[in-house]
Design a protein around this motif. Structure first.
Motif, short mmCIF file in Angstrom:
data_model
loop_
_atom_site.label_atom_id
_atom_site.label_comp_id
_atom_site.label_asym_id
_atom_site.label_seq_id
_atom_site.Cartn_x
_atom_site.Cartn_y
_atom_site.Cartn_z
N TYR A 121 0.84 -1.20 0.00
CA TYR A 121 0.00 0.00 0.00
C TYR A 121 0.87 1.25 0.00
CZ TYR A 121 -4.73 -1.92 0.76
OH TYR A 121 -5.95 -2.53 0.63
N ARG A 122 1.93 1.24 0.79
CA ARG A 122 2.81 2.41 0.87
C ARG A 122 3.51 2.66 -0.46
NH1 ARG A 122 3.18 3.86 6.24
NH2 ARG A 122 2.26 2.29 7.65
N ARG A 123 3.90 1.60 -1.14
CA ARG A 123 4.49 1.77 -2.46
C ARG A 123 3.46 2.22 -3.49
NH1 ARG A 123 7.64 -3.75 -3.53
NH2 ARG A 123 7.51 -2.92 -5.66
N ASP A 129 0.56 8.66 -6.63
CA ASP A 129 0.85 10.05 -6.29
C ASP A 129 -0.27 10.66 -5.46
OD1 ASP A 129 2.28 12.42 -6.19
OD2 ASP A 129 1.43 13.18 -8.07
N VAL A 130 -0.62 9.98 -4.36
CA VAL A 130 -1.70 10.48 -3.51
C VAL A 130 -1.21 10.84 -2.11
CG1 VAL A 130 -3.64 9.44 -4.73
CG2 VAL A 130 -2.37 8.07 -3.08
N GLY A 131 0.06 11.17 -2.00
CA GLY A 131 0.54 11.71 -0.73
C GLY A 131 0.83 10.65 0.32
N GLU A 132 0.68 11.08 1.57
CA GLU A 132 1.03 10.25 2.72
C GLU A 132 0.05 9.09 2.89
OE1 GLU A 132 1.71 10.91 7.56
OE2 GLU A 132 1.03 12.55 6.26
N TYR A 133 0.56 7.97 3.39
CA TYR A 133 -0.29 6.80 3.62
C TYR A 133 -1.01 6.99 4.96
CZ TYR A 133 -1.75 1.92 4.13
OH TYR A 133 -2.50 0.78 4.29
N ARG A 134 -2.06 7.78 4.90
CA ARG A 134 -2.84 8.08 6.10
C ARG A 134 -4.25 8.43 5.64
NH1 ARG A 134 -2.72 12.82 9.54
NH2 ARG A 134 -1.24 13.68 8.06
#
Length: 526
Positions: A121-123, A129-134
């Motif tokens: 998911y983080r990769r 290109d959707v920013g931080e994984y949060r």
């Protein structure tokens, strides 16, 4: 490099590669990019070209045999970039409960857990290109707003990150410049040929509309053509294997899932515009667009025996209605004046910029986007009709059950309780939720110009579950590595391998699974 299949030298009757990826949508492009710069020779076969082609799109034609659904010819795009070339870019990961075996949800449970997908998911965040994984409620602080105070034991706040990255534009040059990757455009795979022992795939046959035919050999093959076409290709191989490749247990094409969405309630509130602004798209500087939603907690889902679904807030505006609908039910001058007086100046400026003019009074409503329960009778089937290449078409028999409707009703009731407690307004549930039919949904009314598209059941153009992964072939079509059971070198990518759909749009998970599959294939292709 990019090559037009139809213009290949006539002497080239075959193409040799180490890895053949069939389909150049989100999954196929993500896998191909993962091999750029390696020593693995990759052939990507794409049925369409760089743009929309009427003839290629005609290969998608099929009949809707079950619930009303989108025109299948338009529900997916045969082109480089696939449906990402027209998607909204809405991204969110699946929740941990989506991977679990839930006693109240038949056929639920993934053969992998959320911890397996987490690094991918983080990769995938970077690829999209959707920013931080949060994606949780902590994002309220990032956009400078305070939460509305919904009971965290009842509802969790989840955010979509929205940025419409078009894979066909974003990654075209990457693949065009890659020495070891060749994308063949305008070539359609029409058959899969097993090896003599039937335990692996020897080659695939590719045709162009103009009649050109080429054989592509590879050590490994990946189907990445979408939830409908992946199933159709396997089913259509019934001349090679009885009932189709991977279909020894009659599971290919079954368990088709969507994200059924529909208006479930009207909201009576003294501050419709304030509520809407908080819960609609947010645009913090330097971040992708964010859109919050209410999702029932895992404990609530278990207590009430419901599915993982979401609620979002919408206006039905005058400009959002069709011209015929406006003629049938135009807002009066007094109503327009009252609405304009209620809208703060900054909102007027914002919506004028978006070319929205005025909202109909008291038009705020709740829209539910549901997880669909897996149902083996909801399925893709082969048609007797044939396309321009002589291939049997795919028809869709989309079905929903009692738990799908009950989940929408319970979700609305929970929201009503919270709205009353917080004094945010009054929830007026839609009549269809309690009409006595266990699985009845509001369907389109042909010829009714006053209906809004949210008035009736829709999907999200998400085609999920038709080649589901499982621990053994009695429960699914592919294993935990997305390999077709019984085939040593045939894999499937995309949302067709999802055993359950969750509430989230599938593309982030599609890319995460594609990156995981690419790593697995790299280990098999030294």
């Amino acid at each position: 490099m990019l090559r037009n299949f139809a213009l290949l030298d006539a002497k080239n009757a075959s193409i040799e590669s180490d890895l053949c990826v069939i389909g150049a949508g989100a999954a196929g492009i993500a896998i191909a990019r993962a091999f750029v710069g390696t020593r693995t020779r990759v052939a990507v076969i794409e049925s369409g070209g760089l743009g929309v082609d009427r003839v290629a799109q005609s290969l998608n034609v099929g009949a809707n045999l079950g619930l009303p659904y989108y025109d299948l010819a338009q529900a997916r795009e045969r082109r480089f970039g696939g449906t990402t070339m027209r998607w909204s870019g809405r991204c969110a990961p699946l929740d941990p409960i989506d991977f679990a075996t839930r006693p109240w949800v038949p056929h639920s449970g993934w053969p992998i857990g959320p911890e397996v997908l987490d690094p991918y998911y983080r990769r995938a965040q970077d690829v999209l290109d959707v920013g931080e994984y949060r994606y949780d409620a902590s994002l309220w602080q990032d956009i400078g707003l305070e939460p509305d105070g919904f009971d965290p034991a009842t509802f969790a706040v989840r955010f979509w990150r929205i940025r419409a990255r078009r894979f066909g534009h974003a990654f075209r040059q990457d693949l065009a410049d890659a020495a070891n990757v060749t994308v063949y455009l305008n070539g359609t795979v029409v058959s899969l040929a097993p090896d003599h022992d039937a335990n692996s795939i020897r080659h695939v046959v590719v045709q162009s509309i103009c009649g050109r035919e080429v054989i592509v050999t590879a050590r490994h093959f990946v189907l990445a053509t979408g939830g409908i076409e992946n199933a159709r290709l396997l089913l259509a191989s019934d001349e090679v294997e009885r009932a189709g490749i991977g279909n020894g247990r009659d599971l290919v094409g079954r368990f088709f899932m969507e994200h059924p969405k529909c208006r479930v309630a009207r909201i009576e509130t003294p501050d419709p515009h304030g509520l809407l602004e908080r819960w609609r798209k947010q645009f913090p500087r330097g971040m992708p667009k964010l859109w919050p939603a209410l999702v029932p907690t895992a404990a609530v889902q278990e207590r009430h025996g419901i599915l993982n679904s979401s609620l979002a807030f919408y206006y039905r505006s005058a400009v959002g209605m069709s011209a015929a609908a406006l003629r049938a039910r135009p807002p009066g001058p007094a109503a327009i004046a009252r609405s304009m007086a209620e809208i703060p100046a900054n909102l007027v400026r914002r919506y004028v910029r978006r070319r929205s003019v005025v909202f109909a009074p008291q038009a705020l409503h709740l829209l539910a986007r549901g997880e669909q329960a897996p149902d083996r009778n909801s399925r893709v089937v082969l048609s007797n009709d044939r396309d321009a290449l002589g291939q049997r078409r795919a028809d869709l028999d989309w079905r929903l059950g009692e738990i799908d409707k009950r989940s929408a009703r319970v979700l609305t009731e929970l929201a009503a309780t919270e709205f009353a407690r917080l004094r945010l307004g009054r929830i007026m549930p839609a009549a269809w939720l309690s009409d006595g039919s266990p699985d009845g949904w509001p369907l389109p009314r042909p010829g009714d110009a006053t209906q809004d598209h949210h008035d009736h059941l829709q999907g999200g153009n998400h085609h999920i579950g038709t080649t589901r992964m499982a621990t053994d072939p009695s429960r699914g079509v592919t294993d935990a590595d997305a390999r077709v059971f019984g085939k040593a070198n045939l894999f499937v990518a995309g949302s067709s391998v999802f055993p359950t759909s969750g509430w989230a749009n599938p593309t982030l998970t599609i890319v995460a699974l594609a990156l995981r599959l690419a790593d697995h294939l790299k280990a098999r292709l030294p």
